[in-house]
Design a protein around this motif. Structure first.
Motif, PDB file in Angstrom:
ATOM      1  N   GLY A  49      -7.583  11.211   4.637  1.00  0.00           N
ATOM      2  CA  GLY A  49      -8.846  10.823   4.035  1.00  0.00           C
ATOM      3  C   GLY A  49      -9.923  10.365   5.000  1.00  0.00           C
ATOM      4  N   PRO A  50     -11.077   9.935   4.436  1.00  0.00           N
ATOM      5  CA  PRO A  50     -12.292   9.661   5.220  1.00  0.00           C
ATOM      6  C   PRO A  50     -12.122   8.753   6.433  1.00  0.00           C
ATOM      7  N   GLU A 110      -6.917  14.987   8.067  1.00  0.00           N
ATOM      8  CA  GLU A 110      -7.658  15.472   6.903  1.00  0.00           C
ATOM      9  C   GLU A 110      -6.991  15.018   5.613  1.00  0.00           C
ATOM     10  N   GLU A 111      -5.661  15.048   5.575  1.00  0.00           N
ATOM     11  CA  GLU A 111      -4.944  14.644   4.365  1.00  0.00           C
ATOM     12  C   GLU A 111      -5.043  13.143   4.116  1.00  0.00           C
ATOM     13  N   SER A 169     -18.293  11.071   3.661  1.00  0.00           N
ATOM     14  CA  SER A 169     -17.262  10.087   3.328  1.00  0.00           C
ATOM     15  C   SER A 169     -17.830   8.710   3.030  1.00  0.00           C
ATOM     16  N   ASP A 219      -7.497   0.622   5.541  1.00  0.00           N
ATOM     17  CA  ASP A 219      -7.052   1.520   6.606  1.00  0.00           C
ATOM     18  C   ASP A 219      -7.236   0.901   7.990  1.00  0.00           C
ATOM     19  N   VAL A 271     -16.833  15.551   1.944  1.00  0.00           N
ATOM     20  CA  VAL A 271     -15.930  15.285   0.824  1.00  0.00           C
ATOM     21  C   VAL A 271     -16.705  15.518  -0.462  1.00  0.00           C
TER      22      VAL A 271
END
Length: 566
Positions: free
Chosen positions: A80-81, A77-78, A148, A179, A112
């Motif tokens: 991100g999407p 969760e921290e 997201s 990512d 989000v």
């Protein structure tokens, strides 16, 4: 079975830039913060980072108060999407992860904050190549939903039709590509140093995720998915799929018919509207059956947030980013397998897995049958309304390690869909088991698949190929037989497969003989019809002989096709 060698990421993701390295360090810091040392400590480059992280007070407190699965969920969760999306996909991979982690990852929410409406309007204008006022009579600046990848705005088209406009989040593609490169790098390093990572094919898992998220990024492709599903249900009123407005759709913007309906996960509103819950349950079962078995094309993200109930207890769906596809042979094997399990015929269930090549040819079938029995009995030996074939399929995935069963990505998507459909049916009608309701439909469909109609359809599909091959058949067959007579055919045989190969060779020769005989008779029949005066010499019409030869030839060819299907 030894683990395969380490895999390499796709060429496009092998070159890491400074932004990738910075992102890797942030990911390593986040994993360390939540006490996930094993995810980074196995890679030599990050070991010092993992050791130092153990001195951080917050980390020690989190480790004491949260389970391993909860810490993994918090970390994703921290991050991100893209990592939330990866976690959601991993939550369906019960062949990879233990149940406690699956449960935590299933709780990840793809919600989000929305991005500014000015950016959304600019994206629409740039994509459609016209000012917003020319494309729409109205365009609500406040989004009705945000995720997201994109957010959704209500709008009115120039012809007065109300539409939902899905706008891709600005800059999301660069974020995801960064990512993905980092995920591939982590996966490749893990496979390099960890045997278990190679066995679980970490790089391939990231590759599957990359394909899924690239599909979701392309809103035009999502529109094509919706159009196909809408066409499949054109004559079936139990499911409504919104129409796509292609003149207002691009890769970055998707415009579709506005869907009105009651959210399926709000029972109070459904009760107030006097929705017939029994009929909705039956409709859910029928929708599942048609998508999976008749069409082989199914909505793979039918969670309650994407399903609504309209007038007449009609189901309505949105969000077509993830779709599953099952080939005809996969559908037949799946139906055969489900029917075998419902009959508790574990011998047949094991045979189906072997025929579908879901297990290797040298599998110990007695042990495999016993394993299937151990998987199925705890699921099937329950009250009828509690039987869950999705749970059975999940337990089946968990046997992959023991019997070296390769992961079937489409079946993983299907299992997720089965969970959602079973949940919808059970929430509306706890006494109903959709699999008992579907059993007659499955049997009828299987009879159709094995009957003359299916054979005739296959013959029609193969006709162009036969038209191409028949003129060459005498020459090819003659060359093959000549090489066989001269001992010029080379066969590489392996001991465990020798008996099976002998059977296949015998069957192949038998089919070849029937095909060759049939083709010869067809040619002879055609030739006899063209010989002048043949009927007078025979004493009966020449077309009798031609028809007899052609009929015998067709019968021989049909027999070769039937023999192949067996």
């Amino acid at each position: 079975m030894p683990a395969p060698p380490p895999a390499k990421p796709p060429a496009a993701y092998r070159r890491l830039r400074p932004r990738h390295v910075l992102r890797m360090l942030r990911i390593a810091r986040t994993f360390a913060k939540y006490g996930l040392d094993e995810l980074i400590g196995a890679i030599p480059f990050f070991r010092p980072y993992a050791w130092v992280s153990r001195l951080v007070p917050f980390r020690n407190r989190v480790v004491r108060t949260h389970t391993h699965g909860a810490r993994l969920r918090l970390a994703m969760e921290e991050l991100g999407p893209p990592f939330i999306k990866l976690g959601q996909i991993l939550s369906t991979r019960r062949d990879l992860l233990p149940e406690d982690i699956i449960g935590e990852l299933s709780a990840l929410q793809d919600a989000v904050p929305s991005f500014p409406s000015d950016q959304a309007a600019a994206m629409v204008e740039r994509s459609l190549g016209a000012p917003l006022e020319e494309s729409f009579l109205e365009f609500d600046r406040e989004p009705v939903a945000s995720a997201s990848i994109a957010q959704v705005h209500r709008a009115v088209l120039p012809d007065g039709e109300v539409a939902a406009v899905k706008v891709r989040r600005p800059g999301i593609e660069r974020v995801i590509e960064t990512d993905l490169a980092v995920m591939f790098a982590f996966a490749a390093q893990a496979e390099r140093y960890l045997t278990e990572a190679r066995r679980l094919r970490f790089v391939a898992v990231v590759g599957e995720f990359a394909k899924t998220i690239h599909d979701e990024l392309d809103l035009e492709k999502e529109g094509a998915h919706a159009s196909q599903l809408r066409r499949n249900f054109h004559n079936n009123p139990v499911l409504r799929v919104p129409r796509i407005y292609w003149g207002h759709t691009t890769r970055d913007v998707l415009t579709m018919e506005w869907v009105e309906g009651l959210p399926i996960d709000e029972p109070d509103k459904l009760a107030e509207a006097k929705v017939d819950v029994v009929e909705v349950s039956r409709n859910a079962a029928e929708v599942f059956f048609q998508q999976v078995f008749r069409d082989g094309y199914f909505h793979a993200d039918m969670h309650p947030g994407n399903v609504f109930v309209g007038p007449g207890n009609q189901l309505r769906v949105v969000d077509f980013g993830i779709m599953g596809i099952l080939a005809a042979d996969q559908r037949r094997y799946l139906a055969d397998m489900l029917l075998a399990f419902l009959r508790r015929d574990y011998t047949r269930a094991a045979e189906v897995h072997l025929e579908a090549e879901y297990v290797p040819p040298d599998t110990d079938m007695v042990a495999f049958e016993d394993a299937l029995r151990a998987i199925a009995e705890p699921v099937l030996d329950r009250p009828l309304q509690e039987i869950s074939m999705a749970n059975l399929l999940m337990r089946l995935f968990q046997t992959t390690r023991r019997f070296h069963m390769p992961t079937q990505p489409q079946l993983v998507l299907l299992q997720k869909t089965m969970v959602n459909v079973e949940g919808i049916a059970r929430d509306f009608n706890p006494e109903m088991n959709i699999w008992l309701a579907l059993q007659p439909l499955l049997r009828e469909w299987m009879e159709e698949e094995k009957g003359p109609t299916r054979l005739w359809n296959e013959l029609r599909q193969e006709a162009p190929e036969w038209n191409r091959l028949l003129p060459r058949l005498p020459r090819v067959t003659s060359a093959f037989l000549e090489r066989a007579v001269n001992d010029e055919l080379v066969l590489n045989l392996r001991g465990p497969q020798l008996d099976q190969l002998r059977q296949e060779v015998r069957a192949g020769i038998r089919r070849l003989a029937f095909t060759w005989t049939g083709a010869t008779l067809l040619v002879a029949g055609a030739a006899s019809a063209l010989i002048p005066g043949l009927g007078a010499r025979l004493g009966f019409p020449a077309w009798w002989l031609a028809a007899g030869l052609a009929g015998a030839g067709l019968a021989a060819i049909l027999w070769s096709l039937v023999d192949r299907r067996r």
